[in-house]
Design an enzyme around this catalytic site. Structure first.
Site, short mmCIF file in Angstrom:
data_model
loop_
_atom_site.label_atom_id
_atom_site.label_comp_id
_atom_site.label_asym_id
_atom_site.label_seq_id
_atom_site.Cartn_x
_atom_site.Cartn_y
_atom_site.Cartn_z
N ASN A 127 3.60 16.67 -15.51
CA ASN A 127 2.40 16.96 -16.53
C ASN A 127 2.60 16.37 -17.95
O ASN A 127 3.15 17.01 -18.65
CB ASN A 127 1.98 18.62 -16.50
CG ASN A 127 0.62 18.99 -17.51
OD1 ASN A 127 0.04 18.05 -17.78
ND2 ASN A 127 0.54 20.04 -17.79
N LYS A 170 0.43 15.98 -20.16
CA LYS A 170 -0.44 16.69 -21.22
C LYS A 170 -0.88 15.57 -22.06
O LYS A 170 -1.35 14.53 -21.38
CB LYS A 170 0.57 17.53 -22.14
CG LYS A 170 1.21 18.67 -21.13
CD LYS A 170 1.73 19.74 -21.78
CE LYS A 170 2.67 20.73 -20.82
NZ LYS A 170 2.99 21.96 -21.58
N HIS A 221 -4.27 25.20 -15.72
CA HIS A 221 -3.12 25.39 -16.79
C HIS A 221 -3.17 26.27 -17.65
O HIS A 221 -4.24 26.58 -18.17
CB HIS A 221 -2.67 23.75 -17.30
CG HIS A 221 -1.17 23.85 -17.93
ND1 HIS A 221 -1.20 24.26 -18.93
CD2 HIS A 221 -0.31 23.37 -17.39
CE1 HIS A 221 0.14 24.09 -19.25
NE2 HIS A 221 0.57 23.39 -18.05
N GLU A 234 -2.51 26.21 -20.67
CA GLU A 234 -3.09 25.82 -21.96
C GLU A 234 -4.38 25.63 -21.82
O GLU A 234 -5.16 25.69 -23.01
CB GLU A 234 -2.37 24.57 -22.27
CG GLU A 234 -0.95 24.59 -22.76
CD GLU A 234 0.03 23.60 -22.44
OE1 GLU A 234 -0.48 22.35 -22.13
OE2 GLU A 234 1.30 23.68 -22.59
N GLU A 273 3.60 29.37 -13.21
CA GLU A 273 4.03 28.97 -14.14
C GLU A 273 4.09 30.10 -15.10
O GLU A 273 3.02 30.38 -15.81
CB GLU A 273 3.25 27.75 -14.81
CG GLU A 273 3.40 26.57 -14.23
CD GLU A 273 3.19 25.21 -14.95
OE1 GLU A 273 3.85 24.32 -15.03
OE2 GLU A 273 1.84 25.25 -15.48
N GLY A 300 7.51 25.24 -22.09
CA GLY A 300 7.66 24.39 -23.26
C GLY A 300 8.47 25.12 -24.27
O GLY A 300 8.91 24.72 -25.41
N SER A 329 9.86 24.99 -18.28
CA SER A 329 11.24 24.26 -18.70
C SER A 329 12.15 23.80 -17.71
O SER A 329 13.55 24.29 -17.54
CB SER A 329 11.80 25.37 -19.64
OG SER A 329 10.95 25.67 -20.78
C1 PEP Z 1 3.82 22.64 -17.80
O1 PEP Z 1 3.20 22.32 -19.07
O2 PEP Z 1 3.28 22.64 -16.90
C2 PEP Z 1 5.34 22.94 -18.10
C3 PEP Z 1 5.80 23.47 -17.18
O3 PEP Z 1 5.78 22.34 -19.22
P1 PEP Z 1 7.44 22.34 -19.68
O4 PEP Z 1 8.23 21.66 -18.27
O5 PEP Z 1 7.56 21.52 -20.72
O6 PEP Z 1 7.68 23.76 -19.82
#
Ligand code: PEP
Length: 251
Positions: free
Chosen positions: A9, A11, A96, A98, A168, A174, A214
């Site tokens: 992703n 973003k 997501h 966000e 998630e 992040g 992460s």
């Molecule tokens: C994400 O944005 O779906 C995500 C898992 O980000 P990160 O791997 O940076 O934690």
């Protein structure tokens, strides 16, 4: 069918030329390799067509990161599922955290988006997950159940079979804090039970459930070794071939 998958992703990162270079770099790195998982990259909308034309889409699927909750018409600035499908993209990341948090996407809006995506032949990668406070209060199981039920459980079994779920935990996105492999397995198994109660054990067993938060080269192997963790949705580490490749190779 349940499949292993590693999905990136990106973003709101990369200009078109940077994104093209990243996608071509990954395409090059995967050439000649036999992979044990499907690989997907979720790029900004404006990159989709150029990237889909520049890489081997049999090896690397292309995903949008959102789609409109309307089919077409006077919705300035929106991008429809049909438009996404017309670029050669085959997937769309929906729900997501966000988008839920910053753009106030509700379970109802997401239900509409999932339906529109499926109607245009896109595979939704549907994100769910609890915030830290909910985990600390022990409500994470109930939170993910509610997210799934509210946006997906009106789908027919056939339509539901096209959906990929990405668990998630918001506190892990992040932040550098990953759920342990045992924590991921525990909630993935719970999610599969919830799916089985609605669609039956066979469909639940066939559903691909990704972990996101992460995930990196160091922790990927332990996570994907768990029985109910079928891969990952990767943010930060999908922005460089050097970091993304070892995650793909964790299977
Ligand atoms: C994400 O944005 O779906 C995500 C898992 O980000 P990160 O791997 O940076 O934690």
């Amino acid at each position: 069918m349940r499949k292993n998958m590693i999905a990136g992703n990106w973003k709101m990162n990369t200009t078109l030329s940077e994104g093209l270079a990243l996608a071509k770099g990954l395409n090059e790195a995967l050439k000649g390799k036999t992979l044990q998982c499907e690989v997907v990259i979720g790029t900004p909308f404006i990159h989709l067509a150029s990237i889909a034309a520049a890489i081997d889409t049999d090896k690397i699927g292309v995903a949008a990161q959102n789609c409109a909750d309307k089919e077409k018409g006077a919705y300035t600035g929106e991008v429809s599922a049909a438009m996404i499908a017309s670029t050669g993209a085959k997937y769309v990341i929906l729900g997501h955290s966000e988008r839920r948090q910053y753009y106030h996407e509700t379970a109802g809006t997401l239900k509409t988006k999932v339906n529109l995506a499926l109607a245009k032949g896109l595979t939704p990668i549907f994100c769910i997950g609890e915030v830290l406070e909910e985990r600390e209060e022990g409500r994470h199981f109930e939170v993910v159940d509610e997210q799934i039920k509210a946006s997906l459980f009106d789908l027919s079994a056939d339509d539901f079979s096209q959906v990929v779920i990405a668990y998630e935990p918001v506190w892990a996105i992040g932040t550098g804090k990953t759920a342990t492999a045992d924590q991921a397995q525990e909630i993935h198994a719970h999610i599969r039970q919830t799916l089985a109660a609605r669609y039956g054990a066979a469909i639940a067993g066939d559903t691909t459930i990704l972990y996101g938060g992460s995930m990196n080269a160091e922790n990927a192997k332990d996570l994907v070794a768990k029985a109910d963790v079928d891969g990952g949705l990767i943010g930060g580490a999908s922005l460089s071939v050097e970091k993304f490749l070892p995650i793909i190779e964790a299977f």
